[in-house]
Design an enzyme around this catalytic site. Sequence first.
Site, PDB file in Angstrom:
ATOM      1  N   GLN A  14      39.415 -56.224  31.501  1.00 60.56           N
ATOM      2  CA  GLN A  14      40.260 -56.839  30.451  1.00 60.56           C
ATOM      3  C   GLN A  14      41.236 -58.118  31.105  1.00 60.56           C
ATOM      4  O   GLN A  14      42.049 -58.358  30.717  1.00 60.56           O
ATOM      5  CB  GLN A  14      41.240 -55.964  29.815  1.00 60.56           C
ATOM      6  CG  GLN A  14      41.652 -56.412  28.454  1.00 60.56           C
ATOM      7  CD  GLN A  14      42.207 -55.367  27.517  1.00 60.56           C
ATOM      8  OE1 GLN A  14      41.489 -54.220  27.329  1.00 60.56           O
ATOM      9  NE2 GLN A  14      43.616 -55.354  27.331  1.00 60.56           N
ATOM     10  N   CYS A  53      34.732 -52.658  26.154  1.00 63.55           N
ATOM     11  CA  CYS A  53      34.323 -52.181  27.398  1.00 63.55           C
ATOM     12  C   CYS A  53      32.992 -51.930  27.478  1.00 63.55           C
ATOM     13  O   CYS A  53      32.189 -52.542  28.235  1.00 63.55           O
ATOM     14  CB  CYS A  53      35.235 -51.092  27.748  1.00 63.55           C
ATOM     15  SG  CYS A  53      37.049 -51.613  27.854  1.00 63.55           S
ATOM     16  N   HIS A 103      31.955 -46.862  31.965  1.00 63.64           N
ATOM     17  CA  HIS A 103      32.114 -46.718  30.656  1.00 63.64           C
ATOM     18  C   HIS A 103      30.761 -46.142  30.277  1.00 63.64           C
ATOM     19  O   HIS A 103      30.286 -46.480  29.234  1.00 63.64           O
ATOM     20  CB  HIS A 103      32.607 -47.604  29.975  1.00 63.64           C
ATOM     21  CG  HIS A 103      33.418 -47.189  28.761  1.00 63.64           C
ATOM     22  ND1 HIS A 103      34.290 -47.455  28.128  1.00 63.64           N
ATOM     23  CD2 HIS A 103      32.991 -45.956  27.920  1.00 63.64           C
ATOM     24  CE1 HIS A 103      34.726 -46.946  27.148  1.00 63.64           C
ATOM     25  NE2 HIS A 103      34.130 -45.865  27.053  1.00 63.64           N
TER      26      HIS A 103
END
Length: 515
Positions: A14, A53, A103
């Site tokens: 981010q 993500c 992730h």
Amino acid sequence: MTQTPNIVVVMADQLAPHFTGAYGHKIAKTPHLDALAARGMRFDAAYCNSPLCAPSRFAFMSGQLISRIAAYDNASEFKATVPTFAHYLKALGYRTCLSGKMHFVGPDQKHGFEDRVTTDIYPSDFAWTPDWEAHDERIDKWYHNMQTVKESGMAHATFQIDYDDEVGFAARRWLFDVARDKGQGLNTSPFALVASFIHPHDPYVARPEWWNLYSDDEIDMPAFVPPLEELDPFSRRVMDGIEASYVPLTEEEVRRARRAYLANVSYFDSKIGQIVQTLEEIGELENTIIIVTADHGDMLGERGLWYKMNFFEHSARVPMVMAGPGVAHGTTSNACSLIDLLPTFIDIAGGDGSLLGEPIDGRSLMPLARGQDDPVDEAIGEYCAEMTPHPVFMIRRGALKYIHCDPDPPQLFDVVADPLETTNLADDPRYADQAAGFGAEVRRRWDSEALRAQVIATQKSRRALHAAMEAGAGEHWDYNPPSDASRQYVRNHMDWTVAAAHYRFPPVEGGKDDA
């Protein structure tokens, strides 16, 4: 004979490039990123392929757009049958390691990495599956909201600080282990390391030493915040989803969040510095290509929006700085994206397209990195996650960026002349041909209704599977790094002087350390 370069990727979560010194922010303190940019190539129009993500990371790993691999949202499975750059680099003789977040969703938690030295920070199952048939209903357990902004500030410890400190330590220890093996002639292969941190992702909470690098009076406020009634429909849906449209923020709350974000950008920058220092200490810096990037950006109050989940510049653009052998010093304005890194890595490793197990959507960025011309000036984006009932598509080509979602009016921006995207040119007669051309291209590239049907179908199946898993079906997929304490440090089956010599780096000249 020319030595095959190592590859080290340092990834933020981010991080919008706008908030770094390397990309011109007036007060952001990012000396280590700045130093890499000063001796390498800064890509000024690098984009994620999906501003969320997991989808962004799956595109990065595979070199493929998310619609090709069904990587729609943060609970989409990253299928084990999809080849990644980690698979290809291993096939080309590299030692590979992942330290930190990627992730991964699904039972495969390595996706080609030989070593994975930390767990992930987020769930690896289907818990975060959106519902496009009820797209306007909040899932309060995990949807972003304004409370995150309101609670910004300073703390001595958070789960994110714990995690990133572990990621940095594990990455550096792995590099030293590689150097120890190489020093003893056990393994001289080139290596590829991805060190992937969670900062500066919200919550916007920073330790005092980073918070105190900045002061309230120097924090700039969002530059363009149109009135709520003037927002495009997609922005309104995102604002409703994150509660920004009906939970007011004070100026002090916005300033505090932006200060904490900058503080955490500096914290992330310190991790870059530690890894570069370790590469220097093990004698590999001059033969390592370092890439610093992120999975997406953060609106941080620009246009009244926060976090990501849209294709405006602060959300969709990412930093991309590359430095190392063969990389020229300069900047490039060609549009590119994270899917371009897989073919870039193969290029660095000396491979070619014959290695590919599936078609890819990117191209190598090494010509640009070497300071050469590249006829391609394009980035493609797709968003198929929460806060929309239909796919959102983005085409950036040259100075223009086009955004399409079936129920919404199209958007066209000249992001070079209008970097804050204040003026939608889609209905401007002077841009009629360009708008029509982009619209026709969207229809050629994508069958939006068919894609929507596929997304909804996977959402239904994943929600059913998640319910079964919650009831006890199957094992948890969360990654548990292997650890055998009986073989660590000094144990009874070892000669402690031999162990000491093994761990010492650089080794004592002439043999084992008998001090």
